[in-house]
Structure formats: structure tokens, C-alpha cells
Design an enzyme around this catalytic site. Structure first.
Site, short mmCIF file in Angstrom:
data_model
loop_
_atom_site.label_atom_id
_atom_site.label_comp_id
_atom_site.label_asym_id
_atom_site.label_seq_id
_atom_site.Cartn_x
_atom_site.Cartn_y
_atom_site.Cartn_z
N VAL A 123 -3.37 9.58 -7.39
CA VAL A 123 -2.41 10.25 -6.49
C VAL A 123 -1.02 10.09 -7.10
O VAL A 123 -0.64 8.98 -7.51
CB VAL A 123 -2.46 9.63 -5.07
CG1 VAL A 123 -1.42 10.26 -4.17
CG2 VAL A 123 -3.86 9.78 -4.48
N ARG A 176 4.16 -1.09 -8.14
CA ARG A 176 5.25 -1.53 -9.02
C ARG A 176 6.43 -0.55 -9.05
O ARG A 176 7.52 -0.92 -9.46
CB ARG A 176 4.74 -1.76 -10.45
CG ARG A 176 3.88 -3.01 -10.58
CD ARG A 176 3.57 -3.31 -12.03
NE ARG A 176 2.89 -4.58 -12.17
CZ ARG A 176 1.57 -4.75 -12.05
NH1 ARG A 176 0.80 -3.72 -11.80
NH2 ARG A 176 1.03 -5.95 -12.19
N HIS A 221 -3.52 4.18 -2.43
CA HIS A 221 -4.48 3.30 -1.76
C HIS A 221 -5.08 4.03 -0.54
O HIS A 221 -6.28 3.95 -0.30
CB HIS A 221 -3.78 2.04 -1.24
CG HIS A 221 -3.20 1.16 -2.30
ND1 HIS A 221 -1.84 1.03 -2.48
CD2 HIS A 221 -3.77 0.36 -3.22
CE1 HIS A 221 -1.60 0.18 -3.46
NE2 HIS A 221 -2.76 -0.24 -3.94
N LEU A 233 0.82 -1.22 0.00
CA LEU A 233 0.00 0.00 0.00
C LEU A 233 0.85 1.27 0.00
O LEU A 233 1.92 1.32 0.59
CB LEU A 233 -0.93 -0.01 1.22
CG LEU A 233 -1.86 -1.22 1.33
CD1 LEU A 233 -2.75 -1.11 2.57
CD2 LEU A 233 -2.72 -1.37 0.07
P1 AMP Z 1 -3.91 -2.37 -6.66
O1 AMP Z 1 -3.44 -2.71 -5.28
O2 AMP Z 1 -2.84 -1.91 -7.57
O3 AMP Z 1 -4.81 -3.41 -7.24
O4 AMP Z 1 -4.83 -1.09 -6.47
C1 AMP Z 1 -5.94 -1.11 -5.60
C2 AMP Z 1 -6.77 0.11 -5.87
O5 AMP Z 1 -6.00 1.28 -5.61
C3 AMP Z 1 -7.25 0.18 -7.32
O6 AMP Z 1 -8.59 0.64 -7.34
C4 AMP Z 1 -6.31 1.19 -7.91
O7 AMP Z 1 -6.85 1.89 -9.01
C5 AMP Z 1 -6.09 2.12 -6.74
N1 AMP Z 1 -4.84 2.88 -6.92
C6 AMP Z 1 -3.61 2.36 -7.16
N2 AMP Z 1 -2.72 3.35 -7.33
C7 AMP Z 1 -3.39 4.51 -7.21
C8 AMP Z 1 -3.03 5.89 -7.30
N3 AMP Z 1 -1.78 6.29 -7.56
N4 AMP Z 1 -4.00 6.82 -7.11
C9 AMP Z 1 -5.28 6.45 -6.87
N5 AMP Z 1 -5.68 5.17 -6.77
C10 AMP Z 1 -4.75 4.21 -6.94
#
Ligand code: AMP
Length: 281
Positions: free
Chosen positions: A177, A188, A37, A33
Site C-alpha cells: 500500500v 518509519r 497494516h 499501524l
Molecule cells: P511491521 O509492523 O513493519 O513489522 O509490518 C507488519 C506487516 O505489515 C508486515 O507483514 C509488513 O510487510 C506489512 N506492511 C508494512 N507496510 C506495508 C505496506 N505499505 N503495504 C502492505 N503491507 C505492509
């Protein structure tokens, strides 16, 4: 904050809250996270009575085994952060908990949303996303579910899924963000070398340049410009850049003020695949 690892215990906990008429907010994540997140969790805590964050690195949405293997996992830090954000419940299932042996795969008609961009580059990716998200929706029956605009295509697909399943839930889209230098936050990013991390803000710079040029160039010329910008930088390999309409994700060929247009990009930098997008309005 309570951490559950199995569906049954989570189900009992949530059932009690549902009976009391509490609004349940769901934030699905794959962990590692970061403040992106956190922004989703903060919004959910603001708007809901009970916030459930899920942490599950979903194997079915990875088409590249090496990407799955190297996906960062930082559970202790994640739980620490979630506790500070006043999360009520965290669900951290094992793979067998979400994919019991012998279970039949679910099938959804997501076409054509799942065949462009990420869908074309990562075969089976959205099929995997649909499997896990629908399972989490069923399990938690949230009234509101929070997703980031960072994964723009995923958001469109989740909206389609809730329509297909006629789920009584609101999908809440949260803005991207970014780091101070413009790089969209992503789990990543941790995998970038120091040198690659310095280069990475170029992606957002090119998106911004492309948006500025929309008054002078037509969409086809904008695509050419972005391709040229990445040809100029050896470290990057452009996977795709598309200008699409925000709802249907179909390519935009002519500017039309009545069509919300988004520029979506995916690049490889070193061994890391990064995506970003920007509203061209
Ligand atoms: P992930 O853990 O990558 O599957 O992301 C979980 C959630 O967080 C998804 O809805 C993503 O779109 C959101 N998310 C990931 N990175 C960002 C970011 N930089 N800004 C806003 N939401 C994000």
C-alpha cells in the site's frame, strides 16, 4: 475486541475457537499501524472466523539499537484502528513474555535467503524475525497468516520457515500500500523530516524508471542506472538495489520471461532506512 498481554490467556481463548473448528487468521505487526497494516487486517477479517493481530516491537530483529529506540510506538491509536477494523483479538506482549530468561535460541537454516540484501545489510535481522514469527505461529496456530509484500525478503523467509517446520498454515501475501505520491507506507516514514518526506517518493520513481528501462537495458545496466540515480541525489544513500528471482532471491543476470523478477531496494534518507520493491515481471 479483546486485548491480551500474556500467552496463557491468549492460548485459552484461541483453544476454544480451535475446538469449534474456527479458522484463525494471524497478522503479526510491530505497531505504529497505517493503512498498509490495515489492508492485511481487512483481508484477514474477510477470510477468517477469528483474527488475531499481534503488536510487538521485536528487539531481536533490530541490529541497530538506535533504530529500536526510535521505533514509533502508538498503542492507543493502534487499538482504536484495530477495533474499527473488527479485529477479534490483539496480543500485546512485553519483551519478557516472548523471550523468557534462560530460553534457548531457535536455529533455522534459512540459507541463502537470509544472507542477501536485508540479511547482508542487517546481520542477525532474519534470525530475530524467525525467532518471533515461529513463536507467534506456535502460540496462535493460525490457519492463515498475513504478510505484506513490502517486506519481500521476509515473505520468502517466512514461506521457507513454514516449510521447514511443516506448519499446516497458508501464508498470504498482500500487495504494497502506497501513499498518493508513491512512497510505500511504513511506520518509519513518521521519522522523516518534512523535507525528507518530500524527497522520499523518489525511491519509487527510480524503481518505476528502472522497470520501464528493462526492455532497453540488461539487468547489470539497470543496476548501474539505479546507482547513478542515487549518486545524483545527495540526501539519499543507496544501501542496495538488487534484481532477484522472486522465490530464491538469487541475482538475475539475464532477463528470462520464465523467472519472476523483483527489484528490491534499501536506502538511507536522513537517519531513516527505507525499503521498497517492484515486480519487474
Ligand atoms: P511491521 O509492523 O513493519 O513489522 O509490518 C507488519 C506487516 O505489515 C508486515 O507483514 C509488513 O510487510 C506489512 N506492511 C508494512 N507496510 C506495508 C505496506 N505499505 N503495504 C502492505 N503491507 C505492509
Amino acid at each position: 475486541m479483546i486485548v491480551y498481554r500474556n500467552k496463557a490467556d491468549l492460548g485459552i481463548h484461541l483453544e476454544k475457537h480451535r475446538e469449534q473448528g474456527n479458522c484463525i487468521g494471524l497478522v503479526p505487526t510491530m505497531g505504529a499501524l497505517h493503512p498498509g497494516h490495515a489492508s492485511l487486517v481487512e483481508k484477514a477479517v474477510e477470510e477468517c472466523d477469528l483474527v488475531v493481530v499481534t503488536i510487538f516491537v521485536n528487539p531481536t530483529q533490530f541490529n541497530d539499537p538506535s533504530d529500536l529506540e526510535h521505533y514509533p510506538r502508538t498503542l492507543d491509536q493502534d487499538l482504536d484502528l484495530l477495533s474499527k477494523l473488527n479485529t477479534d483479538v490483539v496480543f500485546v506482549p512485553a519483551v519478557e513474555e516472548m523471550y523468557p530468561q534462560g530460553e534457548k535460541e531457535r536455529s533455522f537454516d534459512l540459507s541463502p535467503l537470509d544472507s542477501v540484501m536485508e540479511g547482508a545489510s542487517r546481520p542477525g535481522h532474519f534470525k530475530g524475525v524467525a525467532q518471533i514469527v515461529t513463536k507467534l505461529f506456535e502460540l496462535t496456530a493460525p490457519r492463515r497468516a498475513y504478510f505484506g509484500q513490502k517486506d519481500f525478503q521476509q515473505l520468502a523467509i517466512i514461506r521457507r520457515l513454514t516449510e521447514l517446520m511443516q506448519l499446516p498454515l497458508q501464508v498470504i501475501a498482500c500487495p504494497i500500500v502506497r501513499e498518493k505520491d508513491g512512497l510505500a507506507m511504513s511506520s518509519r516514514n513518521k521519522r522523516l523530516s518534512k523535507e525528507e518526506r518530500k524527497l522520499a517518493p523518489y525511491i519509487y520513481e527510480v524503481l518505476q524508471e528502472a522497470r520501464e528501462m528493462r526492455h532497453a537495458l540488461d539487468p547489470g545496466e539497470i543496476r548501474d542506472l539505479v546507482e547513478q540515480r542515487f549518486d545524483e541525489k545527495e540526501a539519499f544513500e543507496l544501501d542496495y538495489f538488487e534484481l532477484v528471482d522472486a522465490r530464491g532471491l538469487m541475482p538475475v543476470e539475464q532477463w528470462d520471461a520464465s523467472v519472476e523478477t523483483v527489484g528490491c531496494i534499501a536506502v538511507q534518507l536522513g537517519g531513516v532506512r527505507l525499503i521498497d520493491n517492484l515486480n519487474f515481471a
